[in-house]
Structure formats: structure tokens, C-alpha cells
Design a protein around this motif. Structure first.
Motif, PDB file in Angstrom:
ATOM      1  N   ALA A   1       0.968  -1.068   0.213  1.00 33.59           N
ATOM      2  CA  ALA A   1      -0.099   0.004  -0.002  1.00 33.59           C
ATOM      3  C   ALA A   1       0.986   1.317  -0.073  1.00 33.59           C
ATOM      4  O   ALA A   1       1.660   1.492   1.004  1.00 33.59           O
ATOM      5  CB  ALA A   1      -1.099  -0.129   1.281  1.00 33.59           C
ATOM      6  N   HIS A   2       1.124   1.927  -1.236  1.00 35.41           N
ATOM      7  CA  HIS A   2       1.866   3.153  -1.249  1.00 35.41           C
ATOM      8  C   HIS A   2       1.123   4.510  -1.228  1.00 35.41           C
ATOM      9  O   HIS A   2       0.214   4.730  -1.831  1.00 35.41           O
ATOM     10  CB  HIS A   2       2.476   2.833  -2.792  1.00 35.41           C
TER      11      HIS A   2
ATOM     12  N   GLY B   1       7.812  -4.284 -12.539  1.00 35.19           N
ATOM     13  CA  GLY B   1       9.461  -3.915 -12.420  1.00 35.19           C
ATOM     14  C   GLY B   1       9.748  -3.613 -10.976  1.00 35.19           C
ATOM     15  O   GLY B   1       9.270  -4.287 -10.054  1.00 35.19           O
ATOM     16  N   ASN B   2      10.469  -2.785 -10.669  1.00 38.62           N
ATOM     17  CA  ASN B   2      10.681  -2.056  -9.311  1.00 38.62           C
ATOM     18  C   ASN B   2      10.275  -0.952  -9.092  1.00 38.62           C
ATOM     19  O   ASN B   2      10.702  -0.317  -8.187  1.00 38.62           O
ATOM     20  CB  ASN B   2      12.208  -2.066  -9.136  1.00 38.62           C
ATOM     21  N   VAL B   3       9.358  -0.392 -10.106  1.00 34.98           N
ATOM     22  CA  VAL B   3       8.930   1.206  -9.996  1.00 34.98           C
ATOM     23  C   VAL B   3       7.528   1.512  -9.699  1.00 34.98           C
ATOM     24  O   VAL B   3       7.189   2.690  -9.530  1.00 34.98           O
ATOM     25  CB  VAL B   3       9.252   1.706 -11.295  1.00 34.98           C
ATOM     26  N   PHE B   4       6.986   0.601  -9.212  1.00 37.12           N
ATOM     27  CA  PHE B   4       5.304   0.927  -8.457  1.00 37.12           C
ATOM     28  C   PHE B   4       5.591   1.988  -7.666  1.00 37.12           C
ATOM     29  O   PHE B   4       4.612   2.824  -7.605  1.00 37.12           O
ATOM     30  CB  PHE B   4       4.921  -0.323  -7.950  1.00 37.12           C
ATOM     31  N   GLY B   5       6.389   1.931  -6.432  1.00 40.29           N
ATOM     32  CA  GLY B   5       6.129   3.004  -5.714  1.00 40.29           C
ATOM     33  C   GLY B   5       6.477   4.408  -6.220  1.00 40.29           C
ATOM     34  O   GLY B   5       6.350   5.258  -5.478  1.00 40.29           O
ATOM     35  N   ASP B   6       7.461   4.221  -7.440  1.00 42.33           N
ATOM     36  CA  ASP B   6       7.938   5.747  -7.881  1.00 42.33           C
ATOM     37  C   ASP B   6       6.710   6.457  -8.795  1.00 42.33           C
ATOM     38  O   ASP B   6       6.614   7.382  -9.143  1.00 42.33           O
ATOM     39  CB  ASP B   6       9.076   5.554  -8.794  1.00 42.33           C
ATOM     40  N   THR B   7       5.561   5.386  -9.200  1.00 45.15           N
ATOM     41  CA  THR B   7       4.821   5.858 -10.077  1.00 45.15           C
ATOM     42  C   THR B   7       4.038   6.852  -9.651  1.00 45.15           C
ATOM     43  O   THR B   7       3.754   7.691 -10.496  1.00 45.15           O
ATOM     44  CB  THR B   7       4.170   4.382 -10.813  1.00 45.15           C
TER      45      THR B   7
END
Ligand SMILES: [Zn+2]
Ligand SMILES: [Zn+2]
Length: 333
Positions: A123-124, A284-290
């Protein structure tokens, strides 16, 4: 709580199910907005393997209403975008592939429901001032951001995106934010081309009005584009991308082609031009940055329809019709 459960084929059942109880490291989220995805459509058409009964929906936002005993109480009330899986950061896939392929992933519950339960890590928190409807676009956007992040983009690059659905729109926006100078959107539907313009497209191409290759050649003095992204999922369009890139150009496969589909391309040409073909699956590894990456995009017009939880089948039908861009469910009204 109420949930809309998929029973197989195009059958769904709306009903009461027990409220989720958070595990020690989990949170419960009151779902605000859930996007209907092409994958949901494919599941109901038998084109994507899935076993009923199941609550579908994997692109959602909401507000944390309950936390497990290991999670800070301060998280209650947080506005979040929800990832579909967690990651351990230690397994072979996490270390050598991506977090979205974690071998120890804990899945989030299906989001076509009033409440969802998921690992706290998934949960971001979203930026202040970002709407929960925009936040629900995080999952599809993250797949595009992950794909674009795999390219090295030269100064002055010309990029072509084929397909102005949600994936093509985000791909185009991220190509621009990652340094592409001239972005071309090729899309037959006028309203979708107009949205692409809002998201930074410099040149719009209507396939009914001429060949994409001619347009790209005019634009690049016959050299071809540096990058071409396919965001439809049609093998012939992946081949088209190979045709419009210059030597050593990159072809990015954002669209999901059918399983077993061959690539109808001149392999001599592929060899001779030294083309790179880059697959792009998942977050990838980018969900939290999106969320931060999409918070400043002009996304008005991307949401084409809003439906109640009872109307999930209709939303899926409308989504399959290809008329709009993103249809969403509002489980709590
Ligand atoms: Zn999706
Ligand atoms: Zn892992």
C-alpha cells in the motif's frame, strides 16, 4: 462487505462476503477506484488463464481503514495506491530480475470489492493533492514506466508509439519525461490522439491517412526513429515498429501479444539493422515511484466511464468495445 465475484466465462455474482481481517503485517483498505484492465476482459473471454470463483480487479486506490498488529496505527487514514504483490528483496528473482517477479510474493485480495486486504508494504502512500482516481492508474502506468526505464534514450531521440490506449498514453508520456525530443502517436481514434497531444505527443498519425513509415521517414530524413513502442498487442504492429526504427533502434513491446504468436518480421532486416527487441512485462521495481511520476500529467479525459460495483460485467463489456480509454469501478459509490 459487498464483493463482485467472477464465476467463470462472463458470469459474475454480487453478494455479501466476510470482511477481510488483516494479518500482522497487513492493512485493510476501503477501495475508492478500481480500473478495468484488458486482462480482466481477457479472463472473462478465456484468453488469460484464471480459475473461478475469484474477485478480479488489480488496479486500485483507496484509504487505509485498519492495520495489523505490526503496522503503525499512524497509517490509518493514509491515501494509497495498491500494488498487487509484495516483494521480499532477497530471492533470486528480486535480486536478478524484478520485484514484480518475487518468488515469495504475497498477493493482494481482488479489488472489485468494498474492502481489500494486502501487505502494508504493497500500500503506497500517494502525493498530497493527487486524486484517488488518478492514483488508481498507478498499476498500468508502472508497467509503462518500467518498460521505458529499460531503454537508453539518446539526446534528440525520435520515438514512435503505436496505440493510444492507456498503455500507449503512459508510454508516450514517460518517453517524453525520460528525454525523447520528438514523440509520435499513431492511433486511428481521434479522441485518443487528442489525449496523446495533452500528454506531450509532438506529432499525431492517423493510420487511415497514410503509412507510418512515410511519416517517420519525412520526420527523420529517411533515417527512422530511435525507438518504437508497440502498445496494442498485435504481432503485425510489433513488426511495424521494427520497420520504422533506424539501425540499432529499440523496439519496446508494451502490448501483450497472444500466446503462441509468431513475429511476422523480415529477420534479414532485423539482423542487418541490428535492432534490439525489448519485452516489457509488469511493474518491475517502480510501482512505488509511479504515483509521483504521474501526478503532474494531464490525465483529464483518460477515465471514460464510472460504474458501481454491481455494474462490473457492463464495465468489462464496455471496456472490451475499445470505445474509451479507462473504465473504472467505484465500489463504495
Ligand atoms: Zn492491468
Ligand atoms: Zn523476492
Amino acid at each position: 462487505m459487498r464483493a463482485n465475484t467472477w464465476l467463470g466465462g462472463d458470469r459474475f455474482e454480487m453478494g455479501e462476503v466476510p470482511d477481510p481481517v488483516p494479518g500482522p503485517d497487513q492493512v485493510v483498505v476501503r477501495v475508492d477506484t478500481v480500473g478495468v484492465c484488458g486482462t480482466d476482459v481477457h479472463i472473462t473471454q478465456g484468453l488469460f488463464p484464471s480459475t473461478p470463483p475469484l474477485v478480479l480487479g488489480h488496479e486500485a486506490s483507496g484509504e487505509i481503514v485498519e492495520v495489523g498488529k505490526n503496522v503503525s496505527l499512524a497509517r490509518i487514514g493514509e491515501r494509497v495506491a495498491m500494488d498487487t504483490t509484495s516483494h521480499c528483496g532477497e530471492c533470486e528473482n528480486c535480486r536478478t530480475w524484478t520485484w514484480s517477479r518475487c518468488e515469495n510474493a504475497v498477493k493482494s485480495s481482488g479489488f472489485f470489492a468494498e474492502l481489500a486486504v494486502l501487505p502494508s508494504q504493497s500500500a503506497h502512500r500517494i502525493p498530497e493533492g493527487m486524486s484517488l482516481e488518478t492514483a488508481a492508474l498507478t498499476e498500468p502506468a508502472s508497467c509503462c514506466l518500467s518498460g521505458v526505464s529499460r531503454l537508453s534514450i539518446p539526446a534528440g531521440a525520435v520515438a514512435v508509439v503505436i496505440g493510444g490506449g492507456i498503455m500507449g498514453q503512459f508510454t508516450l508520456a514517460f518517453l517524453k519525461s525520460h528525454g525523447v525530443k520528438t514523440a509520435v502517436m499513431s492511433e486511428p481514434v481521434r479522441t485518443r490522439r487528442e489525449i496523446a497531444r495533452e500528454l506531450g505527443a509532438d506529432v499525431l498519425h492517423d493510420p487511415a491517412e497514410g503509412d507510418l513509415n512515410d511519416l517517420v521517414n519525412d520526420l527523420t530524413g529517411g533515417r527512422g526513429a530511435h525507438i518504437a513502442a508497440e502498445a496494442v498487442g498485435r504481432p503485425a504492429l510489433v513488426a511495424k515498429c521494427a520497420e520504422v526504427v533506424r539501425p540499432r533502434g529499440d523496439v519496446l513491446m508494451i502490448g501483450v501479444c497472444p500466446q503462441g504468436a509468431p513475429l511476422p518480421v523480415d529477420l534479414y532486416d532485423f539482423h542487418y539493422k541490428e535492432i534490439r527487441l525489448q519485452g516489457a512485462f509488469g511493474r518491475g521495481n517502480v510501482f512505488g515511484d509511479t504515483p509521483a511520476a504521474i501526478s503532474s500529467l494531464k490525465l483529464d479525459g483518460v477515465i471514460s466511464g464510472r460504474y458501481s460495483l454491481d455494474e462490473v460485467p457492463q464495465a468489462i463489456t464496455d471496456s472490451a468495445s475499445g470505445k474509451g480509454i479507462k473504465f473504472v469501478i467505484k465500489p463504495n459509490g
